[in-house]
Structure formats: C-alpha cells, structure tokens
Write a protein that holds these residues in place. Structure first.
Motif, mmCIF file in Angstrom:
data_model
loop_
_atom_site.group_PDB
_atom_site.id
_atom_site.type_symbol
_atom_site.label_atom_id
_atom_site.label_comp_id
_atom_site.label_asym_id
_atom_site.label_seq_id
_atom_site.Cartn_x
_atom_site.Cartn_y
_atom_site.Cartn_z
ATOM 1 N N PHE A 39 8.530 18.686 -0.673
ATOM 2 C CA PHE A 39 8.314 17.503 -1.509
ATOM 3 C C PHE A 39 9.613 17.083 -2.188
ATOM 4 C CE2 PHE A 39 7.507 15.597 -5.651
ATOM 5 C CZ PHE A 39 6.669 14.548 -5.307
ATOM 6 N N SER A 40 9.910 15.793 -2.089
ATOM 7 C CA SER A 40 11.058 15.240 -2.814
ATOM 8 C C SER A 40 10.840 13.747 -2.992
ATOM 9 C CB SER A 40 12.370 15.495 -2.069
ATOM 10 O OG SER A 40 12.449 14.714 -0.900
ATOM 11 N N ALA A 83 -3.034 2.643 4.028
ATOM 12 C CA ALA A 83 -1.637 3.043 3.850
ATOM 13 C C ALA A 83 -1.444 3.758 2.521
ATOM 14 C CB ALA A 83 -0.737 1.807 3.933
ATOM 15 N N PHE A 84 -2.126 3.291 1.493
ATOM 16 C CA PHE A 84 -2.036 3.918 0.169
ATOM 17 C C PHE A 84 -2.455 5.386 0.232
ATOM 18 C CE2 PHE A 84 -3.990 5.263 -3.763
ATOM 19 C CZ PHE A 84 -3.154 4.783 -4.761
ATOM 20 N N TRP A 85 -3.622 5.655 0.797
ATOM 21 C CA TRP A 85 -4.154 7.016 0.773
ATOM 22 C C TRP A 85 -3.461 7.926 1.780
ATOM 23 C CZ3 TRP A 85 -6.633 8.784 -3.177
ATOM 24 C CH2 TRP A 85 -7.332 7.897 -3.993
ATOM 25 N N ILE A 86 -3.030 7.400 2.910
ATOM 26 C CA ILE A 86 -2.285 8.228 3.859
ATOM 27 C C ILE A 86 -0.945 8.646 3.254
ATOM 28 C CG2 ILE A 86 -1.063 8.184 6.066
ATOM 29 C CD1 ILE A 86 -4.038 8.647 6.336
ATOM 30 N N THR A 87 -0.313 7.738 2.525
ATOM 31 C CA THR A 87 0.939 8.094 1.846
ATOM 32 C C THR A 87 0.699 9.163 0.791
ATOM 33 O OG1 THR A 87 1.763 5.846 2.217
ATOM 34 C CG2 THR A 87 2.903 7.174 0.576
ATOM 35 N N ALA A 88 -0.405 9.049 0.069
ATOM 36 C CA ALA A 88 -0.747 10.085 -0.913
ATOM 37 C C ALA A 88 -0.984 11.428 -0.222
ATOM 38 C CB ALA A 88 -1.990 9.668 -1.694
ATOM 39 N N VAL A 89 -1.623 11.412 0.961
ATOM 40 C CA VAL A 89 -1.832 12.647 1.734
ATOM 41 C C VAL A 89 -0.497 13.278 2.102
ATOM 42 C CG1 VAL A 89 -2.617 13.524 3.971
ATOM 43 C CG2 VAL A 89 -4.099 12.028 2.633
ATOM 44 N N LEU A 90 0.456 12.449 2.543
ATOM 45 C CA LEU A 90 1.765 12.969 2.922
ATOM 46 C C LEU A 90 2.473 13.622 1.736
ATOM 47 C CD1 LEU A 90 3.081 10.105 5.236
ATOM 48 C CD2 LEU A 90 2.424 12.420 5.913
ATOM 49 N N ALA A 91 2.373 12.997 0.570
ATOM 50 C CA ALA A 91 3.017 13.566 -0.622
ATOM 51 C C ALA A 91 2.449 14.944 -0.939
ATOM 52 C CB ALA A 91 2.839 12.617 -1.805
ATOM 53 N N LEU A 133 9.928 10.347 -0.180
ATOM 54 C CA LEU A 133 8.903 9.319 -0.354
ATOM 55 C C LEU A 133 9.517 7.926 -0.465
ATOM 56 C CD1 LEU A 133 6.480 11.177 -2.781
ATOM 57 C CD2 LEU A 133 6.286 10.900 -0.310
ATOM 58 N N VAL A 134 10.679 7.831 -1.106
ATOM 59 C CA VAL A 134 11.369 6.542 -1.159
ATOM 60 C C VAL A 134 11.797 6.121 0.250
ATOM 61 C CG1 VAL A 134 13.438 5.357 -1.992
ATOM 62 C CG2 VAL A 134 12.123 6.824 -3.539
ATOM 63 N N LEU A 135 12.226 7.110 1.048
ATOM 64 C CA LEU A 135 12.588 6.821 2.427
ATOM 65 C C LEU A 135 11.390 6.290 3.213
ATOM 66 C CD1 LEU A 135 14.711 6.912 4.687
ATOM 67 C CD2 LEU A 135 14.020 9.287 5.116
ATOM 68 N N ARG A 136 10.202 6.787 2.909
ATOM 69 C CA ARG A 136 8.999 6.275 3.583
ATOM 70 C C ARG A 136 8.804 4.795 3.284
ATOM 71 N NH1 ARG A 136 4.317 6.806 6.196
ATOM 72 N NH2 ARG A 136 2.445 5.836 5.349
ATOM 73 N N ILE A 137 9.055 4.405 2.044
ATOM 74 C CA ILE A 137 8.942 2.991 1.699
ATOM 75 C C ILE A 137 9.958 2.178 2.494
ATOM 76 C CG2 ILE A 137 9.202 1.302 -0.145
ATOM 77 C CD1 ILE A 137 8.229 3.405 -2.110
ATOM 78 N N GLU A 138 11.184 2.664 2.583
ATOM 79 C CA GLU A 138 12.237 1.933 3.292
ATOM 80 C C GLU A 138 11.920 1.813 4.787
ATOM 81 O OE1 GLU A 138 15.906 3.393 0.375
ATOM 82 O OE2 GLU A 138 15.578 4.342 2.328
ATOM 83 N N GLU A 139 11.471 2.915 5.392
ATOM 84 C CA GLU A 139 11.141 2.881 6.817
ATOM 85 C C GLU A 139 9.927 1.973 7.076
ATOM 86 O OE1 GLU A 139 12.565 4.120 9.424
ATOM 87 O OE2 GLU A 139 13.917 5.710 8.782
ATOM 88 N N THR A 140 8.948 2.013 6.177
ATOM 89 C CA THR A 140 7.777 1.147 6.325
ATOM 90 C C THR A 140 8.173 -0.318 6.231
ATOM 91 O OG1 THR A 140 6.296 2.839 5.414
ATOM 92 C CG2 THR A 140 5.520 0.566 5.359
ATOM 93 N N GLY A 151 0.812 -1.208 0.000
ATOM 94 C CA GLY A 151 0.000 0.000 0.000
ATOM 95 C C GLY A 151 0.845 1.258 0.000
ATOM 96 N N THR A 152 1.940 1.235 0.754
ATOM 97 C CA THR A 152 2.830 2.398 0.805
ATOM 98 C C THR A 152 3.498 2.634 -0.542
ATOM 99 O OG1 THR A 152 3.244 2.015 3.163
ATOM 100 C CG2 THR A 152 4.816 3.393 1.980
ATOM 101 N N ILE A 153 3.942 1.567 -1.180
ATOM 102 C CA ILE A 153 4.566 1.720 -2.502
ATOM 103 C C ILE A 153 3.573 2.324 -3.494
ATOM 104 C CG2 ILE A 153 5.535 0.469 -4.467
ATOM 105 C CD1 ILE A 153 6.685 -1.547 -2.446
#
Length: 733
Positions: A507-508, A490-498, A512-519, A445-447
C-alpha cells in the motif's frame, strides 16, 4: 403506518426481486468457493488462486441470459475462450511485444463478437479478463497446467452456484418484483401526499421528488413485465396472478398511478386553492392507498383499505359543484388506482374496463412531461453502414494500442490500468458522446475510490481478518452496483485494490495516485479514438434511436387498431408497448449528451424539450395498447383514417427532426372528430369505449403537432438570424 413498516417498504423497492442482491451474493460466494478449492488442491502460488477467484466473479457478472438453460450453457462455454486466452497469454508472456499484439487482438475480438448477443458479450469478456490476468500476474509457462485448472475451477464454481444451487426461480422473483412494484406505487402516492400536505414554499422540491419516484415506478414495471414474460407458466405464490396476466395488470396500475401523479401536479401548478374539507378527503383517500400498498399488508386488509380510499373521495367523485374539474380528476385517479391495485393484488377480479361514465374511469390521462429519466438498456441495434460492433472493435484496437504504449511510458509496472479503461469505456455505448460521459464517470469514480480506499486501508491496517472481511464486503458492493453505474463500480473496485495492497504490504499513496493517472490516460485515449476513428456522431446515434422509437409507436398503433377492429394480429399490443418504453429510454439516453446541462439554457426547441414531448407520446401509446384489450368495434370505419393521419404526422415529425425529405404535418383534428362523431352515435358501453380511443389519438396528435410547431419556430428564428447577419456585416464596411 409505523416507521418500521415504512422502512420495510422502502427496502423492498430498492432492489426489485432482489436481483442485484442475489447477483452480488452469488458473485462473492463464487469467488470464495473458487479461491478455497484452488488453495486446497495444492500449495499453489497466490496468483493462481487469484485467477480462479476473479474468473468466477467475471462469469457471474458477465452472463446476462434470460433463460436458465442458456445461462448454464453460456457460463460453461466461457471456459473455452478463457482457457485459450490463459494458454496464449502464459506462453507469450516472455515475449513482451508479441504478447501486447495478441492482447490487442483479443480485445478487438471481444468487442467484435458482441454482435452475437449476450452469449457473444460474455465469451468476449472471458477471453479479455483471462488474457489480461496472465499479463498482470506475470504467469510463467511452467504454471500453465495449474492456471488452466484454476480457470476451470473458477468457471465451474460460477456454474454450480448460479446455475444450480442458487439458480433463479422466476416464479419467486416475480412475486418479489410485484411486492417491489407495490412499494414503488406506495412511494409515488407518498409523494402526492406531500404535495397536498406540505406548505406552498416546498412545491418545487415536492414536484422533483414526484418526478423521480414516477421514473422509478416505470423502471420497476418494466422489470416485472420482463420477468413475467420469461415465466409464462408461473403462478404467484401470494398474490396469485398468472404470468400471462401480469403485464396487463401492471400496466393498468402503472397508468393509473401516472394519472394520479399528473392530475395532482396540475392542481398545484394551476394554483388551485383547496378547502380544508376537500384536502382532508383527498388525503384520506391517499393514505388508504399508501396503507394498501405497504409491504406486508395482507390481501384481506388490502381490500378493506382500498374500499375506504374510494369512500373517502366519493363526495368529490359524485358531483363537481364546489370542487372543480381538476380536483375531481384527482379523486377519479384515486378511485381508478384503488381498483387497479385491487385487480393486481386480487386477480380473481376482472381487469377494470376503461369507461368515462363512472368514477373509476376518468378522462384519458393527461401527461405533464417531467425531467425524470430511467435506466437504459445497454443493447442497441446496429447503425446503418458499418456495424456498431465492427466500428467499436476498430476504435478499441486503436485506443488500447495507444494505451499500452502510453501506459508503459507512464509506469512500466502499472500500464494495464490505462488499457482496461480504454477497453471498458466502449462498453454499452453507441456514440462518441456516450463514450465521453462514460470516460469522465470512470475517472471520477476512480478518484472517489482512491480517497475511500485510503481511509478503509488505514482503518483495517494491522488486522488481516478485518481487512479480508472488508475486502469481500467491498467486492460484494461492487457486484451489487455493477448494473447501476460504471462510476460506482470503478469506485468500489479501486477501494478493493487499496485494501488488497494493504494486505500484501504494497500500500502506498503514490500507487493509488498512479491509478488515477493511468485511468485518466486510458479514458482520454478511448475518447480520442471515438472522436477520430470512424466517429459516430451523437446526433446520428440520436437519429437512429428516434427511428426505432417511431417505428415502435407505429407498430403499437397498427396492432391496437387491428385488435379493435377484430383483425388478426401476430403480436399483442401490450407486448409491443414495452418495446416503445424501451426505445424511449434509449432515446432519452442518446439525447442526454446533446443538451445543455444548464436548465435555463434549454429552450422549447431543445433536445430536452423534444424528449419531454415524446415521453408524452410514449405514455399515450401505452395507454392505447391497454385500451385495445377492451374495445371491440369491427365496424368502426372512421378509425383507420384517423390513425393513418396520426402515423403520417409522426413520420413527418421524424423527418423534420432528422432533416430528411420533409413531409407536411397536418393536424388530425378533422379525421379524429369524424371518428369521435361516429363513436358518439353508438349505444353504451360501445360509445364510451370508442370515445376513449379517439381521445387517446387526439392526445398523441396534439403532442406531435406541438413539437412540430416548436421546430418551425426554431427554423424561423434561424432564418431571421441569418437574414440579419449580412446587413450587420454591411453596416460595418
């Protein structure tokens, strides 16, 4: 029916009672209200405003109390742990090590108090989110008064909107859910129409569609019954059934619709060829049912349409010559469903009695197991030994501690994403297999959210107004799907963060890639803790669910027999039948991680097969509960031995599956034959009612014995393999 009417019907079925829509609207509105009030009070930092808005949303989505008074009290009480967590987090913020230790303690406590039910879960989530945001926002001690005020405003906004201004009216919700149930019946009948109308090469796809719509009908029926139970005194504004009548009428319609689906499927899987006239008569009857269950069809027209549906199949119902037994059963099912719908939509008419002598009551519904599944409840009873909440609290403590350390090593500024994931993967799970599934779902979902968020952020870049509108739209959707799927959340919350990062100029793609790694890191640590720290094996969790399921079936059979024999019973069999369906849903979820995802790897002794057969027992047990309301046989002495044998076989099956002290499983055919023989000597209509009961018992026993035989075949195969192994090894020496 026009495409507009069809669209309206489908929209009605998507969200029964508009429960998710109301929740999303209130959640988004609470956020906006809390943020607006906080911003107007003084020139406060954006961090304070953000805390108020987020806590307002958390209060809406975390409270799951069925009664309005309890909902108000629980939501208001969330201010207590939230304020305490805000104070602790703010004062400890300068002391990084101590702040992290207390954070872990807060998360452990939040999981531990889930044992106190919905209120405990809500209070725990309030403490967790409030403490987390003080760390995330780098709250300073001098901001503490404003942060406490923002907390109170956030909680108060939620109480005001959800508890008072837009509080749920169970009577209105019940009416909407009944319309949604009609729409689900409409969809299921439409899938049956496709079976009769489509070419043979589309059969596999049509059957999958039929199974999927059958599962959705079951889900909606449970929602309607739950709402009706909470609203005992409510009276439907349009269709008029009292809440006490609704579960019985809905169950009758649900079983009738299941009968139509199963009997129609059997016609086509048996390869029966239908003449043009037969197909036309059946399709005319099905189209009448479709029109009667379409959203917006007035009750006066419903009666005429249902009469027309019955008349269409009368020639098939009247005699079997030239049609065949299976085809006639489809016509029986059309008639029975028409009468069940009429009773549901026109409650002044009595509930139809079950009788096999007239066209409206076909033989006891046969059941064809399908691959369909239903949504499951997150609640689970405590396992033997250490309590579920205690075990998970320890696992969460270990997982989040590791996530703090590893997350900071990966990114000192974004470590919290790993901690949140390690905490949330344990929500609503009972075994390590479920934690694994939830962890992978959150990663995927995060990806997906990162990819979607980058596109949305670029789309509204340069326009703050468009970005704000899109931001709240994504929040609305995130709340709307929170009850459907953690992956979608997770999908929509990540979109909200972006979008949020785009608004504040941070924004960078790297972030967002770091969010995937941390998740991924947090999910991996959560999964690791579930497998290594006091692990709950998935098969053990499945065994507990099987215990609950068998106990629930046993309770329904016992209560049904008591009602049939005129004995006093503390509980209603139909109410207990809902518990059977709930435990079956839990059992299905627990079995999902155990079986191979590849259909061709699933044998007759697999968990997939086991769930299929036990779904049949669920079906017949609920039908037995329905029959118990119409059969009065105080002198039927042969019934008790038959039920006792069926219950003993069910317990023996449980012991065989769970490899406990085995007990003999003997077919109950002889004692059921005796009960059926006794029933056949009774005068009408008692004879037909008793025959219906005995045949339901026979179907349950046949399903149990079939599964027991499958297990014996597996044991023989395993013994055969073990016997061959030494000889093979010796030949090589």
């Amino acid at each position: 029916m026009s495409w507009v009417g069809e669209l309206r019907t489908k929209l009605t079925a998507i969200d029964p009672g508009l429960v998710r829509l109301r929740l999303a609207a209130i959640g988004t509105g609470s956020m906006a209200l809390a943020a607006g009030i906080t911003a107007l009070i003084a020139n406060l930092p954006v961090t304070v405003v953000l805390l108020s808005a987020v806590l307002a949303m958390i209060c809406v989505v975390s409270v799951n109390e069925p009664e309005l008074v309890r909902l108000r009290v629980t939501t208001a009480l969330m201010a207590v742990p939230a304020c305490a967590a805000v104070a602790a987090g703010t004062l400890l913020a300068p002391h990084h090590l101590f702040a992290d230790i207390v954070f872990v303690a807060v998360m452990v406590g939040a999981v531990y108090i889930r044992r106190f039910g919905p209120r405990g879960s809500a209070l725990g989530m309030a403490a967790f989110n409030a403490y987390f945001f003080t760390q995330f926002l780098h709250a300073a001690p001098d901001q503490l008064p404003w942060l406490l005020l923002a907390t109170a405003i956030g909680v108060g906004s939620s109480v005001l909107l959800r508890g008072f201004l837009f509080s749920e009216r169970p009577g209105r919700t019940l009416v909407r859910q009944l319309h949604a149930f009609d729409a689900r019946v409409h969809d299921l009948v439409g899938a049956v129409v496709d079976l009769f109308a489509d070419e043979p090469d589309k059969l596999d796809g049509d059957l999958r569609d039929l199974h999927r719509k059958h599962a959705r009908l079951n889900e909606t029926a449970l929602l309607v019954s739950a709402t009706a139970t909470r609203n005992d005194s409510a009276q439907s504004e349009e269709s008029g059934p009292t809440a006490g009548d609704v579960p019985l009428r809905v169950l009758d319609a649900e079983l009738s619709a299941e009968r139509l689906a199963v009997s129609s499927e059997r016609v086509f899987t048996a390869g029966i060829s239908l003449s043009h006239d037969t197909r036309r008569m059946l399709l005319d009857g099905l189209h009448g049912l479709q029109a009667a269950t379409a959203t917006g069809t007035p009750n006066a027209m419903v009666a005429a349409l249902l009469d027309g549906a019955e008349r269409s199949v009368d020639p098939i119902v009247g005699e079997t010559r030239g049609y065949g037994d299976r085809v006639q059963r489809v016509a029986f099912a059309v008639t029975r469903l028409a009468r069940a719908i009429r009773t549901l939509r026109c409650p002044d008419q009595p509930v139809p009695e079950v009788s096999e002598s007239h066209p409206g009551a076909p033989p006891i519904p046969e059941y064809t197991p399908s691959d369909s599944s239903t949504e499951t409840a997150d609640e689970a009873t405590a396992p033997r030994g250490i309590l579920l909440t205690t075990r998970q609290a320890i696992q969460v403590g270990v997982a989040t501690s590791l996530a703090i350390v590893a997350g900071e090593l990966l990114s000192p500024s974004r470590w919290y994403w790993a901690v949140i994931t390690a905490f949330l993967v344990f929500a609503g799970t009972t075994s390590r297999g479920e934690v694994l599934s939830r962890g992978w779902g959150r990663i995927l979902g995060t990806i997906g959210g990162v990819l979607a968020g980058m596109g949305l952020a670029l789309l509204v870049s340069g326009s703050q107004l468009a970005a704000l509108i899109l931001l709240f739209a994504c929040i609305f959707v995130a709340i709307y799907v929170v009850q459907l799927s953690p992956s979608l959340l997770a999908f929509w919350i990540t979109a909200v963060l972006a979008i949020l990062y785009g608004l504040i100029g941070q924004f960078s793609v790297a972030t967002l890639v770091l969010r995937i790694e941390e998740t991924a890191l947090g999910a991996a640590l959560g999964i690791l803790a579930s497998y290594l720290i006091l692990p709950k094996r998935t098969r053990e969790a499945f065994g507990e669910a099987l215990d609950e399921y068998v106990d629930a079936v046993d309770a329904v059979l016992t209560t049904s027999v008591d009602r049939i024999l005129g004995r006093e019973s503390a509980e209603h069999s139909v109410e207990l039948a809902k518990n059977v369906h709930d435990t079956m849903a839990t059992l299905r979820t627990r079995a999902a991680p155990l079986d191979s995802p590849l259909p061709w790897r699933r044998g007759r002794s697999s968990y997939h097969r086991m769930v299929q057969v036990l779904s049949a027992v669920d079906h017949y047990t609920r039908f037995m509960a329905r029959l118990a309301d119409h059969v009065d046989a105080p002198g039927w002495s042969a019934l008790c031995p038959a039920v006792d044998r069926v219950q003993a076989n069910l317990d023996g099956l449980r012991r065989a599956v769970l490899q406990r002290d085995p007990r003999e499983i003997r077919s109950a055919e002889d004692v059921i034959d005796a009960a059926e023989s006794d029933a056949s000597r009774q005068p009408d209509p008692h004879r037909l009612e008793r025959l219906a009961v005995s045949r339901v018992l026979r179907r349950i026993d046949q399903a149990v014995c079939t599964l027991a035989e499958d297990l014996r075949l597996r044991e023989r195969a395993q013994l055969h393999e073990s016997a061959r192994a030494p000889s093979g090894a010796g030949s090589k020496i």
